[in-house]
Design a protein around this motif. Structure first.
Motif, PDB file in Angstrom:
ATOM      1  N   ILE A 174      11.403  13.041   5.345  1.00  0.00           N
ATOM      2  CA  ILE A 174      11.509  11.978   6.338  1.00  0.00           C
ATOM      3  C   ILE A 174      12.953  11.471   6.413  1.00  0.00           C
ATOM      4  O   ILE A 174      13.504  11.275   7.502  1.00  0.00           O
ATOM      5  N   ALA A 175      13.566  11.261   5.255  1.00  0.00           N
ATOM      6  CA  ALA A 175      14.944  10.764   5.229  1.00  0.00           C
ATOM      7  C   ALA A 175      15.900  11.747   5.896  1.00  0.00           C
ATOM      8  O   ALA A 175      16.773  11.350   6.689  1.00  0.00           O
ATOM      9  N   LEU A 194       6.432  11.731  12.737  1.00  0.00           N
ATOM     10  CA  LEU A 194       7.036  12.666  11.788  1.00  0.00           C
ATOM     11  C   LEU A 194       6.077  12.854  10.619  1.00  0.00           C
ATOM     12  O   LEU A 194       5.872  11.933   9.825  1.00  0.00           O
ATOM     13  N   THR A 195       5.484  14.039  10.524  1.00  0.00           N
ATOM     14  CA  THR A 195       4.519  14.301   9.457  1.00  0.00           C
ATOM     15  C   THR A 195       4.677  15.718   8.932  1.00  0.00           C
ATOM     16  O   THR A 195       5.257  16.583   9.581  1.00  0.00           O
ATOM     17  N   ALA A 196       4.096  15.934   7.759  1.00  0.00           N
ATOM     18  CA  ALA A 196       3.938  17.291   7.245  1.00  0.00           C
ATOM     19  C   ALA A 196       3.076  18.082   8.228  1.00  0.00           C
ATOM     20  O   ALA A 196       2.369  17.504   9.061  1.00  0.00           O
ATOM     21  N   PRO A 197       3.102  19.413   8.148  1.00  0.00           N
ATOM     22  CA  PRO A 197       2.446  20.224   9.181  1.00  0.00           C
ATOM     23  C   PRO A 197       0.928  20.256   9.121  1.00  0.00           C
ATOM     24  O   PRO A 197       0.288  20.628  10.102  1.00  0.00           O
ATOM     25  N   THR A 198       0.345  19.875   7.993  1.00  0.00           N
ATOM     26  CA  THR A 198      -1.099  20.016   7.828  1.00  0.00           C
ATOM     27  C   THR A 198      -1.700  18.768   7.198  1.00  0.00           C
ATOM     28  O   THR A 198      -1.157  18.241   6.231  1.00  0.00           O
ATOM     29  N   ALA A 199      -2.828  18.333   7.749  1.00  0.00           N
ATOM     30  CA  ALA A 199      -3.550  17.198   7.180  1.00  0.00           C
ATOM     31  C   ALA A 199      -4.597  17.709   6.196  1.00  0.00           C
ATOM     32  O   ALA A 199      -5.277  18.709   6.453  1.00  0.00           O
ATOM     33  N   VAL A 200      -4.712  17.028   5.073  1.00  0.00           N
ATOM     34  CA  VAL A 200      -5.657  17.451   4.038  1.00  0.00           C
ATOM     35  C   VAL A 200      -6.505  16.262   3.595  1.00  0.00           C
ATOM     36  O   VAL A 200      -6.141  15.101   3.779  1.00  0.00           O
ATOM     37  N   LEU A 262       7.197  17.991  15.057  1.00  0.00           N
ATOM     38  CA  LEU A 262       8.560  17.501  15.242  1.00  0.00           C
ATOM     39  C   LEU A 262       9.363  17.479  13.949  1.00  0.00           C
ATOM     40  O   LEU A 262      10.555  17.797  13.947  1.00  0.00           O
ATOM     41  N   LEU A 263       8.736  17.106  12.842  1.00  0.00           N
ATOM     42  CA  LEU A 263       9.470  17.052  11.581  1.00  0.00           C
ATOM     43  C   LEU A 263      10.067  18.420  11.252  1.00  0.00           C
ATOM     44  O   LEU A 263      11.239  18.520  10.872  1.00  0.00           O
ATOM     45  N   PRO A 271       8.473  21.563   6.420  1.00  0.00           N
ATOM     46  CA  PRO A 271       8.485  20.453   5.468  1.00  0.00           C
ATOM     47  C   PRO A 271       7.649  20.788   4.236  1.00  0.00           C
ATOM     48  O   PRO A 271       6.822  21.708   4.258  1.00  0.00           O
ATOM     49  N   ARG A 272       7.846  20.026   3.191  1.00  0.00           N
ATOM     50  CA  ARG A 272       7.024  20.221   1.994  1.00  0.00           C
ATOM     51  C   ARG A 272       5.576  19.856   2.295  1.00  0.00           C
ATOM     52  O   ARG A 272       5.299  18.874   2.976  1.00  0.00           O
TER      53      ARG A 272
END
Length: 284
Positions: A174-175, A194-200, A262-263, A271-272
């Protein structure tokens, strides 16, 4: 000049570090409560000025000459955060900023039961009326995983209230993305997520944790009130426990379910993931 508030905190400080990789230090300023804690930035040529959301006069001074101001949202549950954010927005406008960026939260929409959402919704409304271009960075959940998963490493059980899918996001990502937005030529108007690519879910976490540790981690769904009572028993103030409960309630209602691209676009890499974050947590 780009001025960053909260630069002695985790997100603000990391954002400044990434900015310094992209723009000359002389084009970066920070607005902080305690300038001594930002001496490491001053030593590298960053303009350091004292500023507090409680004191608009100091904010106007610390924002002077800024083309962009990043307002890192406050999180004191005992304070009037909407009023304090209004002070910051008005000071940025008075200082002549051409764009204000604000660290909002994923799912900052009416109806979200997670109480801090109300602060972000109200602040975004203030930004919408301020007469200056603005961007609300609706960040995915990046807090410590042990805060939401509980002491599973010790117990072998993720015993928490019913949850829902969440794209748990790395604060460092994010930073970096925030710095890319501040330093780049691409503008974003209004809210962006702005989020990681997958929701868990916690069920997913039990599988991930089992694979990472070689143990069989189980998922136990606790009744909301039982969970609150358990938190109080271990010393968590009831008000704080009930605030955290609204986060689980929001997750189960789907307010954090959407993961966006977007992230990754801003970072130029993936992203991680939640699994990456959990593996790093286990290693510490």
């Amino acid at each position: 000049m780009i001025v960053v508030t909260g630069a002695t905190g985790g997100l603000g400080g990391a954002t400044v570090e990434h900015l310094l990789k992209r723009v000359p230090a002389g084009q970066v300023g920070v607005s902080v409560r305690d300038t001594a804690k930002a001496q490491h930035f001053a030593d590298r040529g960053v303009r350091v000025r004292q500023g507090s959301y409680e004191d608009p006069a100091t904010l106007r001074d610390s924002f002077a000459g800024a083309e962009q101001v990043l307002l890192v949202s406050g999180n004191d549950p005992a304070a009037d955060m909407v009023g304090l954010h209004r002070n910051a927005v008005e000071a940025a406008v008075a200082a002549g900023a051409r764009r204000i960026l604000y660290t909002s939260q994923q799912g900052a929409v009416p109806g979200n039961p997670y109480r801090p959402s109300d602060i972000h919704i109200a602040t975004e409304a203030i930004l919408g009326d301020c007469g200056v271009a603005w961007t609300a960075l609706r960040n995915g959940a990046y807090g410590p995983l042990d805060q939401v998963l509980g002491p599973w490493q010790r117990t072998g059980v993720i015993a928490q209230p019913e949850d829902g899918p969440v794209p748990y996001t790395d604060r460092a990502d994010i930073a970096e993305a925030t710095a890319v937005v501040l330093a780049g030529d691409r503008s974003f108007d209004g809210p962006v997520t702005l989020t990681a690519p997958t929701a868990v879910t916690f069920d997913d976490f039990t599988k991930i944790a089992s694979d990472l540790t070689g143990r069989t981690i189980k998922r136990v769904v606790l009744d909301d009130e039982q969970w609150v009572a358990d938190q109080i028993t271990i010393g968590v103030p009831e008000q704080m426990a009930r605030l955290m409960l609204t986060w689980y309630q929001a997750a189960r209602a789907g307010y954090f379910a959407e993961a966006g691209p977007l992230l990754a676009e801003l970072l130029g890499r993936e992203p991680r993931t939640a699994a990456d974050r959990l593996a790093a947590h286990i290693a510490t």
